[in-house]
Design an enzyme around this catalytic site. Structure first.
Site, PDB file in Angstrom:
ATOM      1  N   GLU A 122      49.628  35.868  41.364  1.00  0.00           N
ATOM      2  CA  GLU A 122      48.901  37.078  41.751  1.00  0.00           C
ATOM      3  C   GLU A 122      48.186  37.712  40.560  1.00  0.00           C
ATOM      4  O   GLU A 122      47.063  38.220  40.686  1.00  0.00           O
ATOM      5  CB  GLU A 122      49.866  38.091  42.365  1.00  0.00           C
ATOM      6  CG  GLU A 122      49.220  39.371  42.857  1.00  0.00           C
ATOM      7  CD  GLU A 122      48.283  39.145  44.033  1.00  0.00           C
ATOM      8  OE1 GLU A 122      47.066  39.339  43.851  1.00  0.00           O
ATOM      9  OE2 GLU A 122      48.760  38.768  45.115  1.00  0.00           O
ATOM     10  N   VAL A 125      44.215  36.998  39.048  1.00  0.00           N
ATOM     11  CA  VAL A 125      42.943  37.505  39.579  1.00  0.00           C
ATOM     12  C   VAL A 125      43.022  39.023  39.741  1.00  0.00           C
ATOM     13  O   VAL A 125      43.908  39.533  40.427  1.00  0.00           O
ATOM     14  CB  VAL A 125      42.608  36.863  40.943  1.00  0.00           C
ATOM     15  CG1 VAL A 125      41.297  37.433  41.489  1.00  0.00           C
ATOM     16  CG2 VAL A 125      42.516  35.351  40.826  1.00  0.00           C
ATOM     17  N   GLY A 127      43.919  41.554  37.914  1.00  0.00           N
ATOM     18  CA  GLY A 127      44.995  42.358  37.343  1.00  0.00           C
ATOM     19  C   GLY A 127      45.991  42.890  38.344  1.00  0.00           C
ATOM     20  O   GLY A 127      46.759  42.149  38.950  1.00  0.00           O
ATOM     21  N   ILE A 129      45.448  44.345  41.267  1.00  0.00           N
ATOM     22  CA  ILE A 129      45.055  44.377  42.675  1.00  0.00           C
ATOM     23  C   ILE A 129      45.710  43.203  43.408  1.00  0.00           C
ATOM     24  O   ILE A 129      45.535  42.060  43.004  1.00  0.00           O
ATOM     25  CB  ILE A 129      43.523  44.273  42.827  1.00  0.00           C
ATOM     26  CG1 ILE A 129      42.828  45.381  42.040  1.00  0.00           C
ATOM     27  CG2 ILE A 129      43.122  44.325  44.294  1.00  0.00           C
ATOM     28  CD1 ILE A 129      41.316  45.253  42.003  1.00  0.00           C
ATOM     29  N   GLY A 180      38.157  48.017  22.589  1.00  0.00           N
ATOM     30  CA  GLY A 180      39.084  46.952  22.944  1.00  0.00           C
ATOM     31  C   GLY A 180      38.829  46.339  24.307  1.00  0.00           C
ATOM     32  O   GLY A 180      39.608  45.505  24.768  1.00  0.00           O
ATOM     33  N   GLU A 183      36.094  41.297  23.453  1.00  0.00           N
ATOM     34  CA  GLU A 183      36.592  40.566  22.288  1.00  0.00           C
ATOM     35  C   GLU A 183      35.510  40.524  21.207  1.00  0.00           C
ATOM     36  O   GLU A 183      34.332  40.814  21.444  1.00  0.00           O
ATOM     37  CB  GLU A 183      36.969  39.137  22.691  1.00  0.00           C
ATOM     38  CG  GLU A 183      38.022  39.045  23.775  1.00  0.00           C
ATOM     39  CD  GLU A 183      39.396  39.484  23.311  1.00  0.00           C
ATOM     40  OE1 GLU A 183      39.639  39.482  22.077  1.00  0.00           O
ATOM     41  OE2 GLU A 183      40.222  39.850  24.168  1.00  0.00           O
ATOM     42  N   ASP A 194      34.878  34.198  32.768  1.00  0.00           N
ATOM     43  CA  ASP A 194      36.144  34.809  33.187  1.00  0.00           C
ATOM     44  C   ASP A 194      36.123  35.101  34.684  1.00  0.00           C
ATOM     45  O   ASP A 194      37.060  34.760  35.417  1.00  0.00           O
ATOM     46  CB  ASP A 194      36.367  36.102  32.389  1.00  0.00           C
ATOM     47  CG  ASP A 194      37.526  36.922  32.920  1.00  0.00           C
ATOM     48  OD1 ASP A 194      38.681  36.579  32.640  1.00  0.00           O
ATOM     49  OD2 ASP A 194      37.263  37.915  33.633  1.00  0.00           O
ATOM     50  N   LYS A 198      38.306  33.327  38.265  1.00  0.00           N
ATOM     51  CA  LYS A 198      38.966  34.099  39.313  1.00  0.00           C
ATOM     52  C   LYS A 198      38.383  33.773  40.692  1.00  0.00           C
ATOM     53  O   LYS A 198      39.116  33.655  41.680  1.00  0.00           O
ATOM     54  CB  LYS A 198      38.832  35.592  39.006  1.00  0.00           C
ATOM     55  CG  LYS A 198      39.490  35.996  37.687  1.00  0.00           C
ATOM     56  CD  LYS A 198      39.099  37.408  37.271  1.00  0.00           C
ATOM     57  CE  LYS A 198      39.682  37.752  35.912  1.00  0.00           C
ATOM     58  NZ  LYS A 198      39.240  39.081  35.423  1.00  0.00           N
ATOM     59  N   GLY A 295      45.032  45.123  31.707  1.00  0.00           N
ATOM     60  CA  GLY A 295      45.982  46.089  31.147  1.00  0.00           C
ATOM     61  C   GLY A 295      47.405  45.599  31.316  1.00  0.00           C
ATOM     62  O   GLY A 295      47.732  44.930  32.294  1.00  0.00           O
TER      63      GLY A 295
END
Length: 422
Positions: A122, A125, A127, A129, A180, A183, A194, A198, A295
């Protein structure tokens, strides 16, 4: 008691440990068993960490410990974590991973290798959600007609600032790096890769389609400038890095690119570092999922939800959502050339008589008709910037037209195209 070993105790791994310990009572009540993190693997044992867990720098300490029931893989990378996950499965240990890159390339291989051993992903993809559970469980009675997602917080933060505050791309990229969000080498995020990883994971659950990043259309946001922002604001659009999966007949188009979308659409209202995913099912219609896409705590929340699910249900849920292949309904991947949509084109030209007519003729030669047009004078009075939107046409035609336009002697910079998604 269920014992958990964590391979990769960085930001997310540390949050997994802390949440399992801090919320152990409610987690036990929901899982039916106590879940205890017992060992974490790190690269550098000398680094100070405020964690109440035994640490090691030897991955085998987790893999060879027969008392550990679930392995959480948070290493990053592709091939090295793949081998670690296979070794864990070979030891009959359930696996939870947040590794989108590994799954983008090896999800079907892992599904076959795992057989009845559960793999949770989970957190790979969007974070925090729960979009994978929504697709695999909540929407399992639906044929999924489309998925549109904003699934990279770095790009969404940058585009939001560009749209709402007029900040230049280079300036906002530096700000995102200082905060932050981006990168030092931001190419993986701003290049769309990225988000593509997903999208491929979601497409497998929605459609049972096995595609790799190299198979689909991927474009980033690096060419967007103030003229594109002006056009978007002028005509009621927002610009987002959009992931799109769309089923038409027996084909699925998968693409990641900047898109002009109606600013009143639900997905257009997802701003800043937040993520959002719109899913349209044939029974339920449109559903919308919104929340933090990254996060430590948000991603750890998804990791732990998989751990709880494994403790509750064992291997009852299929990894990619299908226990059986649907007969006579194998979907194929649509070629990028066959995409059919509207387009926006930015062209910087020499400002002289006949240029607009020549551009119109080239577009017409490729069966492209103009829907709207704005001319903006450049700071150099000898040049002008022309902004067009088109009616629907095929991707192949727009690409050929841009190629032909780029060869014209009145063109001052390579034309830029952004797709319009409605």
């Amino acid at each position: 008691m269920v014992k958990v070993g964590i391979i990769g105790v960085g930001t997310v791994g540390s949050s997994v440990v802390n949440i399992l310990q801090k919320n152990r009572d409610i987690i036990k009540a929901r899982a039916g068993k106590e879940i205890v993190p017992v060992l974490g693997i790190v690269k550098n044992l000398d680094k100070t960490r405020d964690l109440d867990i035994k640490l090691s720098d030897n991955i085998d300490d987790v893999l060879e410990d027969e008392s550990i029931d679930i392995v959480v893989e948070l290493m990053g990378g592709v091939e090295a974590p793949l081998e670690v996950v296979k070794k864990a499965l070979a030891k009959n240990k359930a696996v939870v991973t947040a590794n989108k890159a590994m799954l983008a390339y090896h999800r079907y291989e892992l599904q076959q290798y795992a057989k009845e051993i559960p793999i949770g992903f989970e957190a790979s993809v969007a974070g925090g959600i729960p979009i994978i559970k929504a697709l695999r469980e909540g929407l399992s009675a639906n044929h999924i007609e489309s998925i549109k997602g904003i699934m990279n917080g770095t790009c969404n933060y940058m585009l939001t600032k560009m749209m709402k505050e007029g900040v230049a791309f280079d300036v906002i990229l530096k700000e995102a790096q200082d905060l932050g969000y981006a990168e030092a080498d931001p190419s993986f995020d701003i290049g769309g890769f990225d988000a593509a990883h997903k999208l491929l994971i979601l497409a497998s659950i929605a459609y049972g389609i096995d595609a790799k990043p190299e198979d689909i259309l991927i474009e980033g946001i690096e060419n967007i400038n103030k003229e594109d922002i002006f056009f978007a604001n002028e005509f009621g659009y927002s610009i987002k890095l959009l992931t799109i999966a769309k089923k038409t007949d027996d084909a699925v188009e998968l693409r990641v690119h900047p898109a002009l979308i109606d600013r009143n659409a639900m997905i257009a209202k997802v701003d800043g570092v937040m993520n959002g995913v719109s899913v349209v099912g044939d029974c339920v219609g449109e559903t919308m999922y919104y929340g933090p896409g990254a996060g430590g705590d948000a991603t750890a929340s998804s990791v732990i939800s998989d751990i709880i699910d494994i403790v509750r249900n064992g291997s009852n849920s299929p990894m990619l959502g299908f226990k059986n292949i649907l007969e006579n309904s194998v979907l194929k991947l649509k070629k990028a050339d066959d995409i059919f949509t509207k387009y926006y084109i930015r062209i910087e030209v020499e400002d002289r008589i006949g240029v607009l007519s020549k551009i119109s003729n080239i577009l017409g030669d490729h069966d492209i008709s103009i829907n709207s047009f704005i001319q903006k004078q450049s700071s150099d009075t000898q040049n002008a910037t022309l902004l067009f939107s088109t009616h629907q046409c095929f991707e192949k035609n727009i690409q050929n037209a841009i190629h032909d336009l780029g060869a014209c002697d009145f063109i001052r910079k390579n034309p830029v195209m952004i797709r319009i998604e409605e």
